[in-house]
Write a protein that holds these residues in place. Structure first.
Motif, mmCIF file in Angstrom:
data_model
loop_
_atom_site.group_PDB
_atom_site.id
_atom_site.type_symbol
_atom_site.label_atom_id
_atom_site.label_comp_id
_atom_site.label_asym_id
_atom_site.label_seq_id
_atom_site.Cartn_x
_atom_site.Cartn_y
_atom_site.Cartn_z
ATOM 1 N N HIS A 139 0.822 -1.209 0.000
ATOM 2 C CA HIS A 139 0.000 0.000 0.000
ATOM 3 C C HIS A 139 0.854 1.257 0.000
ATOM 4 N N SER A 140 0.277 2.299 -0.546
ATOM 5 C CA SER A 140 0.889 3.625 -0.512
ATOM 6 C C SER A 140 -0.190 4.611 -0.098
ATOM 7 N N VAL A 141 -0.104 5.055 1.154
ATOM 8 C CA VAL A 141 -1.096 5.994 1.673
ATOM 9 C C VAL A 141 -0.689 7.404 1.272
ATOM 10 N N VAL A 142 -1.612 8.118 0.645
ATOM 11 C CA VAL A 142 -1.379 9.499 0.231
ATOM 12 C C VAL A 142 -2.264 10.399 1.077
ATOM 13 N N PHE A 143 -1.654 11.366 1.735
ATOM 14 C CA PHE A 143 -2.393 12.293 2.594
ATOM 15 C C PHE A 143 -3.554 12.926 1.831
ATOM 16 N N GLY A 144 -4.739 12.919 2.429
ATOM 17 C CA GLY A 144 -5.935 13.392 1.748
ATOM 18 C C GLY A 144 -5.931 14.858 1.382
ATOM 19 N N GLY A 145 -5.024 15.643 1.944
ATOM 20 C CA GLY A 145 -4.961 17.056 1.621
ATOM 21 C C GLY A 145 -4.094 17.372 0.416
ATOM 22 N N PHE A 146 -3.438 16.352 -0.156
ATOM 23 C CA PHE A 146 -2.570 16.612 -1.293
ATOM 24 C C PHE A 146 -3.380 16.902 -2.550
ATOM 25 N N SER A 147 -2.815 17.737 -3.403
ATOM 26 C CA SER A 147 -3.482 18.159 -4.632
ATOM 27 C C SER A 147 -3.475 17.044 -5.663
ATOM 28 N N ALA A 148 -4.223 17.258 -6.742
ATOM 29 C CA ALA A 148 -4.270 16.297 -7.842
ATOM 30 C C ALA A 148 -2.889 16.096 -8.453
ATOM 31 N N LEU A 149 -2.123 17.172 -8.548
ATOM 32 C CA LEU A 149 -0.791 17.074 -9.135
ATOM 33 C C LEU A 149 0.118 16.188 -8.289
ATOM 34 N N GLU A 150 0.091 16.383 -6.968
ATOM 35 C CA GLU A 150 0.898 15.549 -6.078
ATOM 36 C C GLU A 150 0.448 14.089 -6.150
ATOM 37 N N LEU A 151 -0.848 13.864 -6.163
ATOM 38 C CA LEU A 151 -1.376 12.500 -6.241
ATOM 39 C C LEU A 151 -0.982 11.850 -7.561
ATOM 40 N N SER A 152 -1.033 12.609 -8.644
ATOM 41 C CA SER A 152 -0.699 12.044 -9.955
ATOM 42 C C SER A 152 0.748 11.571 -10.002
ATOM 43 N N GLY A 153 1.650 12.309 -9.329
ATOM 44 C CA GLY A 153 3.047 11.893 -9.296
ATOM 45 C C GLY A 153 3.227 10.542 -8.642
ATOM 46 N N ARG A 154 2.465 10.269 -7.614
ATOM 47 C CA ARG A 154 2.544 8.990 -6.918
ATOM 48 C C ARG A 154 1.916 7.868 -7.756
ATOM 49 N N ILE A 155 0.838 8.205 -8.472
ATOM 50 C CA ILE A 155 0.229 7.216 -9.364
ATOM 51 C C ILE A 155 1.199 6.844 -10.484
ATOM 52 N N LYS A 156 1.848 7.845 -11.057
ATOM 53 C CA LYS A 156 2.823 7.593 -12.131
ATOM 54 C C LYS A 156 3.944 6.685 -11.641
ATOM 55 N N ASP A 157 4.412 6.919 -10.418
ATOM 56 C CA ASP A 157 5.596 6.226 -9.936
ATOM 57 C C ASP A 157 5.315 4.774 -9.572
ATOM 58 N N CYS A 158 4.214 4.504 -8.864
ATOM 59 C CA CYS A 158 3.999 3.129 -8.374
ATOM 60 C C CYS A 158 2.971 2.346 -9.179
ATOM 61 N N LYS A 159 2.233 3.015 -10.096
ATOM 62 C CA LYS A 159 1.274 2.353 -10.990
ATOM 63 C C LYS A 159 0.375 1.363 -10.231
ATOM 64 N N PRO A 160 -0.510 1.886 -9.399
ATOM 65 C CA PRO A 160 -1.362 1.015 -8.581
ATOM 66 C C PRO A 160 -2.373 0.227 -9.411
ATOM 67 N N THR A 161 -2.669 -0.974 -8.951
ATOM 68 C CA THR A 161 -3.760 -1.759 -9.542
ATOM 69 C C THR A 161 -5.100 -1.192 -9.111
ATOM 70 N N LEU A 162 -5.140 -0.652 -7.897
ATOM 71 C CA LEU A 162 -6.393 -0.150 -7.327
ATOM 72 C C LEU A 162 -6.118 1.073 -6.466
ATOM 73 N N ILE A 163 -7.064 2.005 -6.473
ATOM 74 C CA ILE A 163 -7.038 3.146 -5.555
ATOM 75 C C ILE A 163 -8.321 3.104 -4.734
ATOM 76 N N ILE A 164 -8.179 3.209 -3.426
ATOM 77 C CA ILE A 164 -9.349 3.300 -2.562
ATOM 78 C C ILE A 164 -9.398 4.698 -1.975
ATOM 79 N N THR A 165 -10.562 5.337 -2.083
ATOM 80 C CA THR A 165 -10.710 6.713 -1.633
ATOM 81 C C THR A 165 -12.113 6.913 -1.066
ATOM 82 N N ALA A 166 -12.404 8.126 -0.668
ATOM 83 C CA ALA A 166 -13.729 8.493 -0.177
ATOM 84 C C ALA A 166 -14.267 9.630 -1.032
#
Length: 648
Positions: A139-166
């Motif tokens: 798992h890679s927990v991303v702080f919920g206050g991070f912007s779309a740009l910050e989140l996209s960088g983490r998605i690019k790097d680890c290429k998740p199979t699934l994202i769980i959010t609220a």
């Protein structure tokens, strides 16, 4: 006669004895196959702990407690945002986690796959973390206050199979639309994982057909799954931290070493026993949230308190103390920023005394050095051990602190007390020579690091070596500056790079400068830290306008604030942009950030010998002074003589 701390330090640090010491500590873990190789040196940079052992992290945190503690509450949830409280026994937590693991399986997640958790502080976030470790997903927990740009960088790097959010997160008088940021991040990352959405009653979100699935619907039809055996060296999680280049660094942590280290921490630093209640306010997006809010206490058979709210304003400074009384909390963890906020609204501790906190034995804090007035305030109003921790995302647990179990040292406000066993700390100068007591220098930790230290940077061994190990052969370079005093207490003073510590959040000035330079009217920018009574440090931008561009300062500042909020996130607390004619530089073109920081904070400084044009400094002083007197609300500058000098 040696005390228990001295014995532990001696054994954990000695080249011959440390193997036996950590072997003994590994006996507290439930292994599927016990390790025979305790410490393995791969090369001069890489070591592995317990590498031939096999286990499951979720089993150690949850399943092993079911027989004796099945009906004990494992998780208390307190939300002052939706005015609700829930609790889950170990049996109930096990049910939710095992079924969520089944949901992951249905969507194709298997051992070694990555899952991003982008969640507010709700019980489903805890379920999500444990469900990953149950099936060997990373798992890679991303702080919920991070912007779309910050989140996209983490998605690019680890290429998740699934994202769980609220569907949303809740702030004071504000709803944060997580789904909007998630949709934008996925588009920016050009990677489309399955998305599992927890629809919150406060705000529902739209769903993308074929990509988005409702959490509760999926859970209704899920079949529970058992724990999957993983190697001790199998990655447990990736946790991203901003670097000086603005590029996210994925700290990769192992499974076996993390279990051993966290169990050691729970017993000897926090002094927790099975059945105790521990309350950590750390968001799950931070390493302290991983180790203290969720994993560590559960490993020890303790109950955890998960809190959605603020230390103040939800509704008052007494909120935290009422929770401590309600659940008979034994240990409390927070950040100095939160304590400063409570102190500001409760200077005499009146709200503290309205609650019965007699169960409380210790208050721990980390993320930044606690200022002495705040330290003294919390100490005088609670009377418990105040433990100012020093640790990093990279280490996974506490580098230096006080100890509830081994030996409790006299408090010394402003210090991080003494190094934890296994962390052999040396204070080095820039030539890698060890400095004497009282001299400030670079904090370096001798290799091998103790269990739970980061394995590497995700998919980037070379950057791991260059960032942390290459500068001082045989040592981990922590990136902080500090010193040991005559009593052997460690004092952490500042970062040696350009990271700003705002309310415990480490933010890259380089990343913020990059955002400012996107503005069409700006040609140069420097971001430095201004000391702030509440947040520790806040970023201040000094900007140079392109020649011939006519701008209105107040409008430009608002535009820059908006840009930083979008690209970095509101947690950056960027609110001040000061227009200057030019930035001070060395003859080689290096911006003199240390001198700029001194000017912004009203401190005296020595004229840098390498400065290209010394007249620019007086002009910048005037710019800052005019800003402080004029439109600036947050940069109230004081240029009095504080007998503090900065030399580049």
């Amino acid at each position: 006669m040696q005390n228990l701390y001295e014995i532990a330090v001696s054994r954990a640090s000695d080249a011959d004895e440390r193997i036996n010491y950590w072997r003994e500590q590994s006996e507290f873990v439930d292994w599927i196959e016990k390790p025979k190789e305790i410490l393995t040196k791969i090369n001069d940079y890489f070591y592995q702990w317990f590498r031939d052992g096999k286990l499951n992290f979720c089993y150690n945190a949850l399943d092993k407690h079911l027989v004796q503690r099945g009906n004990q509450v494992a998780l208390y949830w307190e939300s002052n945002m939706v005015h609700n409280s829930l609790q889950y026994t170990f049996n109930e937590l096990h049910d939710h986690v095992s079924r969520l693991s089944g949901v992951y399986r249905q969507f194709g997640v298997s051992k070694g796959d990555r899952v991003i958790i982008y969640m507010p502080m709700i019980p489903e976030a805890v379920f999500a973390m444990l469900a990953c470790s149950r099936i060997g997903a990373i798992h890679s927990v991303v702080f919920g206050g991070f912007s779309a740009l910050e989140l996209s960088g983490r998605i690019k790097d680890c290429k998740p199979t699934l994202i769980i959010t609220a569907s949303c997160g809740l702030e004071v008088n504000k709803i944060v639309d997580y789904k909007v940021m998630l949709d934008e991040a996925i588009q920016l990352a050009n990677h489309t994982p399955i998305c599992l959405i927890v629809q919150r009653p406060t705000k529902q979100c739209s769903m993308v057909i074929g990509r988005d699935f409702d959490y509760y619907t999926a859970m209704k039809f899920a079949n529970p799954v058992e724990c999957v055996e993983v190697e001790s060296t199998h990655p447990l999680y990736i946790l991203y931290t901003s670097g000086t280049t603005g590029q996210p660094k994925g700290i990769q942590r192992d499974t076996g070493g993390t279990v051993v280290a966290l169990l050691w921490t729970m017993r000897h630093i926090l002094g927790l026993k099975a059945g105790d209640v521990y309350f950590s306010m750390a968001d799950i997006g931070w390493v302290t949230g991983h180790s203290f809010t969720v994993y560590g206490p559960l490993l020890q058979g303790c109950s955890i308190v998960l809190y959605e709210g603020k230390p103040v304003q939800t509704p008052d400074p007494g909120a935290i103390w009422r929770i401590i009384e309600k659940h008979k909390v034994v240990g409390f963890y927070t950040a100095p920023t939160a304590l400063r906020a409570m102190r500001k609204e409760d200077p005499n501790g009146d709200w503290i005394r309205k609650s019965n906190i007699s169960s409380l034995k210790s208050i721990s804090m980390a993320g930044e050095r606690c200022d002495i007035p705040t330290y003294n305030w919390i100490q005088s109003n609670t009377g418990v051990l105040i433990n100012d921790h020093y640790w990093q995302t990279e280490t996974g647990w506490i580098i230096s602190c006080n100890f509830m179990d081994l030996h409790t040292f006299p408090s010394k406000p402003g210090s991080a007390t003494k190094p934890s066993p296994g962390f052999v700390i040396k204070i080095m100068d820039n030539e890698n020579k060890e400095l004497e007591t009282g001299q400030m220098g670079r904090i370096c930790v001798r290799l091998p690091m103790p269990p739970s230290f980061m394995q590497t940077l995700y998919n980037n061994d070379e950057a791991f070596i260059q960032k942390y190990l290459a500068d001082t052969p045989g040592y981990y370079t922590a990136g902080d500056a500090g010193y040991f005093d005559q009593d052997g207490y460690l004092h952490i003073m500042t970062r040696i790079d350009d990271i700003i510590n705002t309310a415990g959040h480490r933010l890259s000035t380089a990343a913020m400068e990059e955002v400012l330079l996107k503005h069409k009217d700006i040609v140069e920018a420097a971001v430095v830290a201004k000391l702030d009574d509440l947040r520790g440090e806040i970023p201040v931008g000094l900007i140079v306008i392109k020649q011939g561009h006519d701008v209105q300062a107040s409008i430009l500042e608002k535009e820059l604030v908006t840009m930083i909020r979008h690209d970095i996130g509101p947690l950056a607390c960027f609110q001040s942009a000061i227009i200057v004619e030019k930035l001070p530089k060395t003859r080689s073109g290096k911006v003199l950030r240390g001198t700029l920081k001194a000017i912004v904070n009203g401190l005296q400084y020595k004229m840098p010998a390498t400065i290209e044009d010394d007249s620019v400094l007086d002009k910048i002083k005037l710019n800052c002074l005019n800003y402080g007197k004029g439109m600036g609300q947050y940069c109230n500058l004081d240029f009095g003589n504080k007998d503090i000098y900065v030399e580049e």
